[in-house]
Design a protein around this motif. Structure first.
Motif, PDB file in Angstrom:
ATOM      1  N   LEU A 107      57.587  34.363  37.855  1.00 55.93           N
ATOM      2  CA  LEU A 107      58.317  34.346  36.847  1.00 55.93           C
ATOM      3  C   LEU A 107      60.115  33.608  36.789  1.00 55.93           C
ATOM      4  O   LEU A 107      60.388  32.797  36.141  1.00 55.93           O
ATOM      5  CB  LEU A 107      58.967  36.211  36.734  1.00 55.93           C
ATOM      6  N   ASN A 108      60.478  34.013  38.162  1.00 53.46           N
ATOM      7  CA  ASN A 108      61.635  33.188  38.166  1.00 53.46           C
ATOM      8  C   ASN A 108      61.716  31.991  39.118  1.00 53.46           C
ATOM      9  O   ASN A 108      62.177  31.153  38.947  1.00 53.46           O
ATOM     10  CB  ASN A 108      62.712  33.753  39.615  1.00 53.46           C
ATOM     11  N   GLY A 109      60.384  32.154  40.178  1.00 55.85           N
ATOM     12  CA  GLY A 109      60.522  30.917  41.306  1.00 55.85           C
ATOM     13  C   GLY A 109      59.411  30.214  40.390  1.00 55.85           C
ATOM     14  O   GLY A 109      59.264  28.852  40.560  1.00 55.85           O
ATOM     15  N   GLY A 110      59.146  30.275  39.856  1.00 54.77           N
ATOM     16  CA  GLY A 110      57.613  29.225  39.131  1.00 54.77           C
ATOM     17  C   GLY A 110      56.453  29.103  39.451  1.00 54.77           C
ATOM     18  O   GLY A 110      55.619  28.353  39.180  1.00 54.77           O
ATOM     19  N   SER A 111      56.617  29.441  40.705  1.00 51.62           N
ATOM     20  CA  SER A 111      54.652  29.493  41.416  1.00 51.62           C
ATOM     21  C   SER A 111      54.668  31.308  41.132  1.00 51.62           C
ATOM     22  O   SER A 111      54.262  31.548  41.984  1.00 51.62           O
ATOM     23  CB  SER A 111      55.016  28.940  42.893  1.00 51.62           C
ATOM     24  N   PRO A 112      52.945  31.119  41.447  1.00 49.30           N
ATOM     25  CA  PRO A 112      52.299  31.910  40.901  1.00 49.30           C
ATOM     26  C   PRO A 112      51.693  32.548  42.370  1.00 49.30           C
ATOM     27  O   PRO A 112      51.339  31.857  43.185  1.00 49.30           O
ATOM     28  CB  PRO A 112      50.788  32.043  39.945  1.00 49.30           C
ATOM     29  N   ILE A 113      51.712  33.561  42.892  1.00 52.07           N
ATOM     30  CA  ILE A 113      51.578  34.096  43.864  1.00 52.07           C
ATOM     31  C   ILE A 113      49.828  34.635  44.718  1.00 52.07           C
ATOM     32  O   ILE A 113      49.387  35.579  43.796  1.00 52.07           O
ATOM     33  CB  ILE A 113      51.857  35.867  44.198  1.00 52.07           C
ATOM     34  N   LYS A 114      49.389  33.559  44.521  1.00 52.34           N
ATOM     35  CA  LYS A 114      47.752  33.035  44.184  1.00 52.34           C
ATOM     36  C   LYS A 114      47.010  35.007  45.289  1.00 52.34           C
ATOM     37  O   LYS A 114      45.820  35.543  44.610  1.00 52.34           O
ATOM     38  CB  LYS A 114      47.011  32.766  45.002  1.00 52.34           C
ATOM     39  N   GLU A 115      47.461  35.334  46.034  1.00 51.66           N
ATOM     40  CA  GLU A 115      46.635  35.985  47.039  1.00 51.66           C
ATOM     41  C   GLU A 115      46.859  37.256  45.848  1.00 51.66           C
ATOM     42  O   GLU A 115      45.686  38.435  46.202  1.00 51.66           O
ATOM     43  CB  GLU A 115      47.451  36.793  48.240  1.00 51.66           C
ATOM     44  N   TYR A 116      47.760  37.459  44.752  1.00 47.08           N
ATOM     45  CA  TYR A 116      47.461  39.380  44.540  1.00 47.08           C
ATOM     46  C   TYR A 116      46.148  39.190  43.043  1.00 47.08           C
ATOM     47  O   TYR A 116      46.794  39.560  42.584  1.00 47.08           O
ATOM     48  CB  TYR A 116      48.918  39.423  43.775  1.00 47.08           C
ATOM     49  N   THR A 117      45.976  38.304  42.957  1.00 45.30           N
ATOM     50  CA  THR A 117      45.418  37.616  41.325  1.00 45.30           C
ATOM     51  C   THR A 117      43.609  38.410  41.778  1.00 45.30           C
ATOM     52  O   THR A 117      43.345  38.088  42.753  1.00 45.30           O
ATOM     53  CB  THR A 117      45.724  36.059  40.973  1.00 45.30           C
ATOM     54  N   LEU A 118      43.554  38.454  40.015  1.00 43.29           N
ATOM     55  CA  LEU A 118      41.816  38.326  40.388  1.00 43.29           C
ATOM     56  C   LEU A 118      41.088  37.817  40.945  1.00 43.29           C
ATOM     57  O   LEU A 118      40.007  38.058  40.762  1.00 43.29           O
ATOM     58  CB  LEU A 118      41.636  38.399  38.804  1.00 43.29           C
ATOM     59  N   ASN A 119      41.144  36.143  41.002  1.00 38.47           N
ATOM     60  CA  ASN A 119      40.382  35.011  41.462  1.00 38.47           C
ATOM     61  C   ASN A 119      40.197  35.202  42.693  1.00 38.47           C
ATOM     62  O   ASN A 119      39.155  34.955  43.528  1.00 38.47           O
ATOM     63  CB  ASN A 119      41.306  34.312  40.964  1.00 38.47           C
ATOM     64  N   SER A 120      41.082  35.833  43.814  1.00 37.21           N
ATOM     65  CA  SER A 120      41.537  36.098  44.600  1.00 37.21           C
ATOM     66  C   SER A 120      40.674  37.332  45.584  1.00 37.21           C
ATOM     67  O   SER A 120      40.462  37.493  46.222  1.00 37.21           O
ATOM     68  CB  SER A 120      42.466  35.616  45.684  1.00 37.21           C
ATOM     69  N   THR A 121      40.187  37.852  44.649  1.00 37.49           N
ATOM     70  CA  THR A 121      39.464  39.346  44.989  1.00 37.49           C
ATOM     71  C   THR A 121      37.833  38.831  44.928  1.00 37.49           C
ATOM     72  O   THR A 121      37.444  38.199  44.210  1.00 37.49           O
ATOM     73  CB  THR A 121      39.735  40.912  44.203  1.00 37.49           C
ATOM     74  N   THR A 122      36.794  40.157  46.733  1.00 33.99           N
ATOM     75  CA  THR A 122      36.196  39.321  46.076  1.00 33.99           C
ATOM     76  C   THR A 122      35.452  40.459  44.849  1.00 33.99           C
ATOM     77  O   THR A 122      35.445  41.479  45.181  1.00 33.99           O
ATOM     78  CB  THR A 122      35.568  40.073  47.079  1.00 33.99           C
ATOM     79  N   LEU A 123      34.752  40.110  43.785  1.00 35.82           N
ATOM     80  CA  LEU A 123      33.987  41.042  43.138  1.00 35.82           C
ATOM     81  C   LEU A 123      33.176  42.082  43.621  1.00 35.82           C
ATOM     82  O   LEU A 123      32.398  41.423  44.679  1.00 35.82           O
ATOM     83  CB  LEU A 123      33.494  40.179  41.935  1.00 35.82           C
TER      84      LEU A 123
END
Lengths: 123, 186
Positions: A107-123
């Motif tokens: 939110l402040n720095g402008g770059s999403p943290i990929k490793e916490y996102t839904l996309n990086s979890t194994t479904l």
């Protein structure tokens, strides 16, 4: 007992200095799932942390709100970030610590943290 | 399962928000003599029909569309009844809903009340124009938070989300709760 007089003093101090929050198109929305599933898995401290950190950093373009069940109960607490003109970012299995990082880096720095996102979890 | 009664309250109070309530009265009344902790959530929202009231404690009934289970009310009911307490919903379409939950204070199965300050703070700062009256009592000591009083002082242009105001509300809840508790932990 804490009195209402203190609130009056706050009100007077703020007189005139309250900037009108623009609800326009450049506002980033941060949404926390607060249904039974979210609350049971710890969404309350996550939402608290987000709201406090956003206020502390004076991120005027960011609003933190809550919603009901997002439909992915096993991944709660879930935080969704809607930035204008960008794809929605869905953070899953959030904690207050991760929430602080999201405020600082995304939110402040402008770059999403990929490793916490839904996309990086194994479904 | 919820680990704290305060989380059950936050969850069930959201139903009042969704019912379009303009005023919600939340009471948390501890009576050490009678050995009870009573939670009352009373709203003037859209209410429920007799059939809905009967169905609402069934985990396989819900109004949401994302899933076929609704556990908020069943969790709350189970939490109270497992202490030997009671649970009751009274509702009328167009008038509102009143949930009364009684926990036996000394029961080994009673979960802690938990962080009521955060629950009430969240309800106050996140529920838009809904008014909330929160009443907290331990035996003879009590305090009341009334958002209508806050709004009267602040006027229409200052939101409860303004950092200074939000912090004041948290401190107001924290200080008054601890005075009422007199060092006791529930």
């Amino acid at each position: 007992m804490k009195s209402l007089e203190e609130l009056k003093a706050i009100r007077e101090k703020m007189q005139g200095s309250v900037a009108l929050r623009s609800e326009d198109s450049d506002q980033t929305r941060v949404v926390v799932g607060m249904a039974t599933c979210g609350i049971a898995s710890g969404a309350r401290p996550v939402l608290n942390t987000l709201a406090e950190a956003v206020a502390e950093k004076k991120l005027d373009k960011v609003s933190v709100t809550q919603t009901g069940c997002i439909g992915l109960c096993q991944y709660e607490p879930i935080v969704e970030v809607y930035e204008p003109g960008k794809e929605k970012v869905t953070y899953v299995k959030m904690t207050p610590d991760k929430a602080l990082e999201v405020v600082n880096r995304h939110l402040n720095g402008g770059s999403p943290i990929k490793e916490y996102t839904l996309n990086s979890t194994t479904l | 399962m919820m680990p704290e009664i305060s989380l059950n309250i936050l969850d069930v109070a959201q139903n009042s928000v969704k019912a379009g309530a303009k005023l919600v009265t939340l009471e948390c009344l501890i009576d050490t003599g009678a050995d009870t902790l009573t939670v009352i959530i009373d709203d003037d929202g859209c209410g429920m029909t007799k059939e809905q009231v009967e169905a609402v404690t069934d985990p396989f009934y819900t109004t949401r569309t994302t899933r076929k289970v609704g556990l908020g009310v069943p969790f709350f009911k189970m939490a109270a009844e497992s202490t030997g307490g009671s649970f009751e919903i009274v509702s009328e379409p167009g008038k509102g809903t009143r949930v009364t939950c009684v926990f036996i204070l000394s029961s080994i199965d009673r979960m802690p009340l938990g962080d009521m300050v955060s629950t009430v703070h969240m309800l106050v700062t996140q529920s838009g124009s809904m008014e909330l009256v929160y009443h907290y009592r331990v035996d003879e000591e009590e305090f009341t938070l009334d958002t209508r009083q806050f709004r009267e002082i602040l006027g229409d242009d200052v939101s409860f989300n303004e950092p200074e105001v939000s912090e004041y509300i948290r401190d107001y809840l924290k200080e008054n709760t601890s005075e009422v508790n007199k060092g006791q932990d529930f």
